[in-house]
Every structure is written in C-alpha cells, then in structure tokens.
Design an enzyme around this catalytic site. Structure first.
Site, PDB file in Angstrom:
ATOM      1  N   CYS A 287       0.809  -1.226   0.000  1.00 34.69           N
ATOM      2  CA  CYS A 287       0.000   0.000   0.000  1.00 34.69           C
ATOM      3  C   CYS A 287       0.839   1.270   0.000  1.00 34.69           C
ATOM      4  O   CYS A 287       0.599   2.192  -0.781  1.00 34.69           O
ATOM      5  CB  CYS A 287      -0.973  -0.014   1.181  1.00 34.69           C
ATOM      6  SG  CYS A 287      -0.181  -0.005   2.811  1.00 34.69           S
TER       7      CYS A 287
ATOM      8  N   HIS B  80      -2.546   0.708   7.070  1.00 38.78           N
ATOM      9  CA  HIS B  80      -2.900   0.791   5.655  1.00 38.78           C
ATOM     10  C   HIS B  80      -3.092   2.247   5.245  1.00 38.78           C
ATOM     11  O   HIS B  80      -3.513   3.085   6.046  1.00 38.78           O
ATOM     12  CB  HIS B  80      -4.194   0.002   5.409  1.00 38.78           C
ATOM     13  CG  HIS B  80      -4.495  -0.239   3.960  1.00 38.78           C
ATOM     14  ND1 HIS B  80      -3.624  -0.868   3.114  1.00 38.78           N
ATOM     15  CD2 HIS B  80      -5.599   0.058   3.215  1.00 38.78           C
ATOM     16  CE1 HIS B  80      -4.167  -0.958   1.904  1.00 38.78           C
ATOM     17  NE2 HIS B  80      -5.354  -0.389   1.936  1.00 38.78           N
TER      18      HIS B  80
ATOM     19  N   HIS C 296      -5.910   2.113  -3.658  1.00 37.30           N
ATOM     20  CA  HIS C 296      -4.957   1.519  -2.709  1.00 37.30           C
ATOM     21  C   HIS C 296      -4.535   0.143  -3.208  1.00 37.30           C
ATOM     22  O   HIS C 296      -5.112  -0.400  -4.159  1.00 37.30           O
ATOM     23  CB  HIS C 296      -5.590   1.396  -1.321  1.00 37.30           C
ATOM     24  CG  HIS C 296      -6.769   0.485  -1.280  1.00 37.30           C
ATOM     25  ND1 HIS C 296      -6.879  -0.557  -0.379  1.00 37.30           N
ATOM     26  CD2 HIS C 296      -7.917   0.425  -2.020  1.00 37.30           C
ATOM     27  CE1 HIS C 296      -8.036  -1.188  -0.557  1.00 37.30           C
ATOM     28  NE2 HIS C 296      -8.677  -0.606  -1.546  1.00 37.30           N
TER      29      HIS C 296
END
Length: 206
Positions: free
Chosen positions: A111, A164, A176
């Site tokens: 990510c 994240h 993402h």
C-alpha cells in the site's frame, strides 16, 4: 538687315529643336511616374499573409472528454471533467498490480509503495516509505474536507497502529493496494473500510 533676321530665326529654330528632341524621360515634368512595387519601397517587408487559423480546440476537447469518460468508467467515478487527469491516468495504469509486501513496482506493490510511487509520478513528491511515517508527515484534515490526492489512513481499532494507506479520489472512493486483490478502487462506505478508517491527511507541497 535681311540676313540678320534670317540668322536670328535660324538660331531660334536650332534652340527649340534642341529642347524638343530631348528624351521626355529626362524631363521630370513630362516623364511618366515610375511604377514601384511595395517590395522596392520596403526591401525587408513582405506582403502580409493571413494568420493561420487558431488551433481547433474541438479535437482537444473531444480527446479530453474521451479520456475522462474512460477514467470514469474504469475507476467507477462520476467525474466533473476538471479533475487531475495525471492522477486519474496514473492510478488507472496501476490498477490490477498484484500486492507484494515491501515492493513498489508494476510487478507488485504494497500500500505505501503504491502511494509513494503515484505521488512521485504525478506530483514529483517523495513520501516516506511506510504508512505510519506518511501519517506523521501530513497535515491532518477532517473527513468532510477531503479532496482528490489526500491520503486516507486505517487502523484496526483504538490504540492500534496504522496499517494501511490509500489515495482519496472523490465520492468516498480511494485507490490503494490491498493484500487481496492488489491495486484497486474501494469505497470508504464499505463496512470494512468504514469501520477501520482512522484519519485523512493532506501532503503539503511547500
């Protein structure tokens, strides 16, 4: 006396014949006016040519419309056609890239690797490599203030570390790299992301 008069008439005749026999062009009052072209008057001047028609913006607008329509369809967004086209194009190019922890290439990316590469390609900005470090370097903004290009951070409950990060696009959607599925577009309204959403941040360019 008679001969003197004859001599005077002869002299007068010769004088008049001298003037009448001269070439008219040498007499400024009788010579025809010279025909001069504009180029001879202004040696460096050339006749003006019509300016080329202004660029036809219709074709460019048509291409933009096609591009925005493509991005809207591919990313699942409703666009106003004034969004950052470079961001939309770059995210689109990365779609489908598989997830790979610790990597940031088109063969695989995690990510934070995805976010850092997009920011480098679109904005020329080098971000911190981890989602936690990114969070420390952004300006915190509220969820209602989010704009395209802002970062969204997630954690698994109060007191848990950020795990994240994604890039906000619009209409509650963000790009993402997920552990299952790789680079994709998701919605903050989805139960999982709605539950784990922690904060939004804006990268300051100054």
């Amino acid at each position: 006396m008679k001969h003197s008069l004859l001599y005077c008439l002869a002299a007068t005749s010769l004088t008049l014949s001298f003037f009448y026999d001269r070439t008219p062009a040498t007499d400024p009052s009788t010579a025809p006016a010279p025909v001069l072209t504009e180029a001879s008057l202004f040696p460096s001047w050339t006749p003006a040519t019509p300016a080329p028609p202004a660029a036809d913006h219709t074709a460019a607008s048509s291409r933009d419309s096609l591009a925005y329509n493509y991005y809207a369809h591919t990313l699942g967004l409703k666009l106003d056609f004034d969004e950052n086209k470079a961001l939309l194009r770059t995210v689109t190019d990365w779609l489908g890239t598989p997830y790979r922890y610790g990597s940031s290439t088109r063969r695989g990316t995690d990510c934070s690797g995805f976010v850092s590469r997009v920011f480098q390609e679109v904005y020329g900005i080098t971000l911190q490599r981890s989602s936690r470090s990114m969070f420390q370097s952004v300006k915190r903004i509220s969820k209602t203030e989010m704009e395209e290009g802002d970062l969204v951070f997630f954690r698994r409950g109060p007191g848990q570390p950020i795990y994240h990060v994604g890039i906000y696009l619009k209409d509650g959607k963000f790009a993402h790299s997920a552990t299952t599925g790789g680079v994709m577009i998701s919605s903050l309204r989805q139960a999982y992301y709605n539950r784990n959403f922690y904060a939004a941040g804006r990268v300051e360019t100054n």
